[in-house]
Design an enzyme around this catalytic site. Structure first.
Site, PDB file in Angstrom:
ATOM      1  N   SER A  30       0.903  -1.334  -0.040  1.00  0.00           N
ATOM      2  CA  SER A  30       0.182  -0.095  -0.129  1.00  0.00           C
ATOM      3  C   SER A  30       0.866   1.409   0.146  1.00  0.00           C
ATOM      4  CB  SER A  30      -0.795   0.182   1.175  1.00  0.00           C
ATOM      5  OG  SER A  30      -1.612   1.139   1.331  1.00  0.00           O
ATOM      6  N   GLY A  55      -3.833   3.745   0.919  1.00  0.00           N
ATOM      7  CA  GLY A  55      -4.612   3.912   1.991  1.00  0.00           C
ATOM      8  C   GLY A  55      -5.754   4.788   1.925  1.00  0.00           C
ATOM      9  N   ASN A  78       9.651   8.567   4.680  1.00  0.00           N
ATOM     10  CA  ASN A  78       8.761   9.343   4.019  1.00  0.00           C
ATOM     11  C   ASN A  78       7.778   9.721   5.219  1.00  0.00           C
ATOM     12  OD1 ASN A  78       5.873   7.887   3.862  1.00  0.00           O
ATOM     13  ND2 ASN A  78       7.358   6.444   3.886  1.00  0.00           N
ATOM     14  N   ASN A 136      -5.044  -0.331   8.193  1.00  0.00           N
ATOM     15  CA  ASN A 136      -3.701   0.206   8.678  1.00  0.00           C
ATOM     16  C   ASN A 136      -3.898   0.777   9.959  1.00  0.00           C
ATOM     17  OD1 ASN A 136      -1.684   1.876   9.265  1.00  0.00           O
ATOM     18  ND2 ASN A 136      -2.041   3.560   7.656  1.00  0.00           N
ATOM     19  N   CYS A 139      -1.444   4.250  12.423  1.00  0.00           N
ATOM     20  CA  CYS A 139      -2.084   5.656  12.475  1.00  0.00           C
ATOM     21  C   CYS A 139      -2.655   6.330  13.935  1.00  0.00           C
ATOM     22  CB  CYS A 139      -3.014   6.222  11.290  1.00  0.00           C
ATOM     23  SG  CYS A 139      -4.393   5.019  11.341  1.00  0.00           S
ATOM     24  N   LYS A 174      -2.333  -4.537   8.839  1.00  0.00           N
ATOM     25  CA  LYS A 174      -0.912  -4.475   9.057  1.00  0.00           C
ATOM     26  C   LYS A 174      -0.383  -4.096  10.402  1.00  0.00           C
ATOM     27  CE  LYS A 174       1.903  -1.941   5.463  1.00  0.00           C
ATOM     28  NZ  LYS A 174       1.984  -1.316   4.276  1.00  0.00           N
ATOM     29  N   GLY A 226      12.579   0.606   2.353  1.00  0.00           N
ATOM     30  CA  GLY A 226      13.675   0.036   1.424  1.00  0.00           C
ATOM     31  C   GLY A 226      14.606  -0.941   2.123  1.00  0.00           C
TER      32      GLY A 226
END
Lengths: 312, 239
Positions: A30, A55, A78, A136, A139, A174, A226
């Site tokens: 996502s 998302g 990010n 998700n 958050c 997740k 990454g």
């Protein structure tokens, strides 16, 4: 002769995630594949195991100020801030495009409050062409001092349980890696009725400009992704695979088929490709082809023979 | 840097860009966005300033090496219908050069840089423009000061120039000054913007800029890679 012909037979790559059948175990992560359209000119969407879209929330979200991304050694930070077009616009403008493919569409969603999670799940459940939901939980919770839902076992249990009650679709949760005991979080999610677990989300990080003495991201902190995070992700998938029985979707820094295989061996039933899409738009396809070639070379006929096969 | 594509490619439009990478050791991890500087049937050419690791690696590429690239990407400049003004700041000339090449002797060129060494390709640009105005911060060539000062003077003494569209690429301070000039004279200006970028294809949402809109807060975020890199300067909002 008979032996030769079996040697050249295509290995089985299909896996099951709850009631969801995937033609191969490679999906998009996502937030790294937009709503599919962005990459459709680079690859054949039909070849993917599943698409997990960016998302979504009930209301559209503008996201964070810039700079939103910064490169780090073998990774990137990010802080996009969950910018998205909102569920309604997604269903109206983006889902029809995705419906034309045979590849299952998994919708990632989030909320600021438990009520928003419920509304999102209910709305997505009724939309034609959504085959599974990915929650998700990394958050912040507006009603609890902006603490992260998924880093506290109690709020995690609460939010997953209520969403479970309102959707019949396969429910994937997740997990956030920013916890002390990932196995505990996985058990909470399994007990709350989730069909599968995906991990890891990004790891919170920070970069500083040493001359200005200012954070390099406007949001101060961001999520690291990454290849830099891959060993952490592999370790966490392994821990979760020992803690629960429900299927695991592993992700975190997968760049090649070799990286993906590590995740299968430690117990992931499927993998998701994230940041690699940014560098190579065909990364998912390269991983699928690489796994198949590896299996042919190693004379492995079924991907399920690799899953959870770690020898200690 | 001159690249010969190994596969068939689409001809780029003026102002479009490519994502390039010359190493695969994951540091730097991401490709670098570079505007197309020049092209023909056989080659793509890029002009860039060495800023960090990625561009440093690209600068060390030797003849025969293989570079990974994606492109052409983004929306380029809306092509001019008649004469036009170009305002280039430093390496910004790279993005504007295809306009000078395609529309020979149609542009009035304003080209500013920190010093004479950074006034790249100035002779070639000079030959292709109707006329040229040059400035450097240190006065090593041309007017000592900002290129936007020269533009302001030009507009004051040439009233017809207010009808001409401006095409610009440069630094944020230059864009800000230009914005106040075009607003004062009610001119049109197309600006090519640079931002940190991860994917270049519209997926990561890392490269957004604030654009005036009717949405809540008076702005919306637009992707430099997809809706840009060229925007109407009037619509851009900087913090």
């Amino acid at each position: 002769m008979a032996m030769n012909s079996t040697l050249f037979e295509k290995p089985n790559l299909s896996v099951r995630i709850g009631s969801l059948n995937l033609k191969n175990p490679v999906m998009t992560a996502s937030g790294t594949f937009g709503y599919g359209e962005e990459y459709s000119e680079f690859l054949d969407i039909d070849r993917l195991g599943a698409i997990v879209v960016k998302g979504l929330s009930i209301k559209p979200k503008k996201g964070n100020p810039t700079p939103r991304i910064i490169e780090t050694p073998a990774g990137m930070l990010n802080a996009i801030g969950l910018q998205n077009i909102g569920i309604e616009t997604f269903i109206k403008d983006k889902l029809p495009f995705l419906r034309q493919f045979s590849t299952p569409v998994i919708v990632n969603f989030f909320g600021d409050t438990i009520d928003e999670y419920i509304k999102s799940a209910e709305t997505l459940c009724d939309a034609k062409g959504v085959q599974a939901l990915e929650m998700n939980v990394s958050c912040p919770n507006k009603e609890a001092g902006w603490c992260i839902f998924g880093t506290n076992p109690e709020t995690l249990r609460q939010v997953v349980s209520v969403v479970r009650k309102v959707t019949h679709l396969p429910l994937i949760v997740k997990l956030s890696p920013n916890v002390t005991d990932i196995g505990l979080m996985a058990r909470v999610v399994e007990d709350s009725g989730a069909d599968a677990i995906s991990l890891i989300n990004t790891i919170t990080g920070m970069c500083v400009d040493i001359v200005q003495r200012k954070p390099l991201l406007a949001n101060i902190t961001g999520g690291l992704s990454g290849p830099a995070i891959r060993p952490i992700a592999v370790r966490m998938v392994w821990e979760v695979s020992k803690a629960v029985k429900i299927p695991i979707i592993g992700m975190g820094g997968i760049m090649t088929y070799k990286d993906a295989l590590e995740f299968f061996i430690v117990g992931a039933k499927a993998v998701a490709i994230g940041t690699a899409n940014f560098i190579n738009p065909c990364a998912t396809i390269d991983v699928i082809d690489g796994i198949e070639k590896f299996m042919l070379e190693q004379k492995i006929t079924d991907i399920n023979q690799i899953i959870g096969s770690l020898r200690i | 840097m001159k690249i010969r594509p190994l596969a068939e490619t689409i001809e780029p439009q003026c102002g479009q860009f490519y994502m390039l990478q010359s190493c695969d050791n994951y540091d730097p991890l991401l490709k670098r966005p570079l505007s197309i500087f020049n092209f023909d049937e056989k080659y793509l050419q890029f002009l860039f300033r060495i800023k960090g690791k990625g561009t440093s690696y690209l600068s060390k590429v030797k003849a025969g090496d293989i570079i990974h690239l994606i492109g052409p990407l983004g929306n380029g400049y809306l092509e001019p219908k008649g004469d036009f003004i170009i305002v280039a700041g430093g390496i910004g000339i790279a993005s504007l050069m295809p306009l000078l090449v395609k529309f020979r002797k149609k542009a009035i060129l304003f080209f500013g840089a920190r010093n004479s060494n950074e006034l790249l390709m100035v002779d070639a640009a000079y030959d292709m423009a109707i006329n040229s105005y040059v400035s450097t911060d240190d006065g090593s060539i041309g007017y000592k000061g900002l290129i936007t000062d020269l533009l302001t003077d030009f507009i004051k003494s040439n009233h017809y120039s207010k009808e001409l569209p401006i095409y610009c690429c440069g630094s944020i301070p230059m864009f800000k000054t230009l914005k106040s000039i075009i607003e004062r004279h009610n001119m049109t200006c197309y600006a090519s913007i640079e931002e940190y970028m991860a994917c270049g294809v519209g997926a990561c949402l890392g490269c957004v800029v604030k654009i005036k809109s009717d949405e809540e807060g008076g702005f919306s975020y637009k992707r430099v890679c997809k809706e840009g890199p060229v925007f109407n300067l009037r619509d851009l909002i900087w913090q």
